[in-house]
Design an enzyme around this catalytic site. Sequence first.
Site, PDB file in Angstrom:
ATOM      1  N   ASP A 142       0.829  -1.209   0.000  1.00 56.64           N
ATOM      2  CA  ASP A 142       0.000   0.000   0.000  1.00 56.64           C
ATOM      3  C   ASP A 142       0.861   1.256   0.000  1.00 56.64           C
ATOM      4  OD1 ASP A 142      -2.545   1.443   2.178  1.00 56.64           O
ATOM      5  OD2 ASP A 142      -2.291   1.486  -0.006  1.00 56.64           O
ATOM      6  N   LYS A 144       1.977   4.699  -0.962  1.00 63.15           N
ATOM      7  CA  LYS A 144       1.370   5.876  -1.613  1.00 63.15           C
ATOM      8  C   LYS A 144       1.830   7.111  -0.845  1.00 63.15           C
ATOM      9  CE  LYS A 144      -2.784   4.871   1.077  1.00 63.15           C
ATOM     10  NZ  LYS A 144      -4.160   4.413   1.032  1.00 63.15           N
ATOM     11  N   ASN A 147       1.483   7.514   2.797  1.00 59.46           N
ATOM     12  CA  ASN A 147       2.224   6.605   3.683  1.00 59.46           C
ATOM     13  C   ASN A 147       3.713   6.877   3.702  1.00 59.46           C
ATOM     14  OD1 ASN A 147      -0.119   5.315   4.289  1.00 59.46           O
ATOM     15  ND2 ASN A 147       0.145   3.630   2.842  1.00 59.46           N
ATOM     16  N   ASP A 163       2.370   2.756   7.739  1.00 55.63           N
ATOM     17  CA  ASP A 163       1.095   2.102   7.409  1.00 55.63           C
ATOM     18  C   ASP A 163       1.273   0.718   6.795  1.00 55.63           C
ATOM     19  OD1 ASP A 163      -1.790   4.152   6.623  1.00 55.63           O
ATOM     20  OD2 ASP A 163      -1.380   2.587   8.095  1.00 55.63           O
ATOM     21  N   THR A 182      -0.438 -33.631  -2.178  1.00 64.64           N
ATOM     22  CA  THR A 182      -0.392 -34.108  -3.550  1.00 64.64           C
ATOM     23  C   THR A 182      -0.477 -32.915  -4.494  1.00 64.64           C
ATOM     24  OG1 THR A 182      -1.702 -35.127  -5.292  1.00 64.64           O
ATOM     25  CG2 THR A 182      -2.880 -34.549  -3.281  1.00 64.64           C
TER      26      THR A 182
END
Length: 326
Positions: A142, A144, A147, A163, A182
């Site tokens: 996130d 941006k 942040n 953040d 498997t």
Amino acid sequence: DLMSDSQSALPQELQRKYVLTRQVGTGVCGEVKLAFERSTCKKFAVKIINKKNFQSEGTATRNAETEIEILQRVNHPCLTKTEDFYQTEDSYYIVLELMEGGELFHKVKSQGQLKESIAKLYFYQMLRAVQYLHTNGIIHRDLKPENILLSSHNDICLIKVTDFNQSRILEEAMLMRTLCGTPSYLAPEVFTRASTTGYGLAVDAWSLGVLLFVCLGGYPPFHESFSPKTITEQIIGGEFTMVPSKWKQISDQAKDVVKKLLVVDPTKRMTIEEALQHPWLQDGEMLEMAHRLMYPTDEPSAGDAPVDEADKIAAAAAAVAAPAEA
Ligand SMILES: COc1ccc(CNC(=O)c2ccc3nccnc3c2)cc1
């Protein structure tokens, strides 16, 4: 009474050590308040994450725990450091160092495009922060301008990535468990790089390309008003426009970094490591400046002078008065 009622809901421990005052930032997952440590009058940011918002969706609560555990585990000069941590049954309280320059978002919004040398200094620090996260198996997811926080109002300053609530710790362990079972029903991409570290880490490289574009151009690469197509269509098509009036003054090397990060195919996109090796970032002056900011030698600066009693009382009084503005 002098203390606003929101103080009463605070953990006793937190209240004993800090005075919380006005709100400074608004994250998606809660709010950030300015706080003063009673004993030193030092300023901090207290991020309050309200569990109630998460109660409904199970995954979001895991997000909050992921963010908390990441915040406490990471340690890098360009990542917000957790000073203290408290919780009540309905909220988390994370005490962080206060970033006095606020969000990069507001700086670009008010100032427009940054000087290329400043954009390079910030971008290098973002690369180092994300390189550290990736080395520790963490994808931010996130990244941006909201942040990215600035340590001071000076252009030349330390930046920090914050953040982590959208972060993901690479589920390598889960993949290992899956491969023990498997394989016959598993899809091909589960076995290829694209499914775990390769693909995952590349999302942060794309976001750093968008961040660099915004710092250099002063506007976002993908936006409704640039094309009849939706933002999503523009992104999926990797269609961005470098408006000449804004970009003619920017070096070809800087443009090259942006173009190599905003590549739609994650396996063809430039990686963080490759970006750090790009010619645009082999700039001794910038590197020396960045390293001085990230790893300051420990000579005490004037600013570290102990706060004397009068200042303490003044700051505490101001702090107590502050809720009035809240
Ligand atoms: C003196 O009081 C202040 C000085 C400068 C500012 C600008 N800072 C901020 O607005 C801010 C926002 C979110 C944050 N999140 C974590 C850590 N620090 C933060 C700082 C806010 C208050």
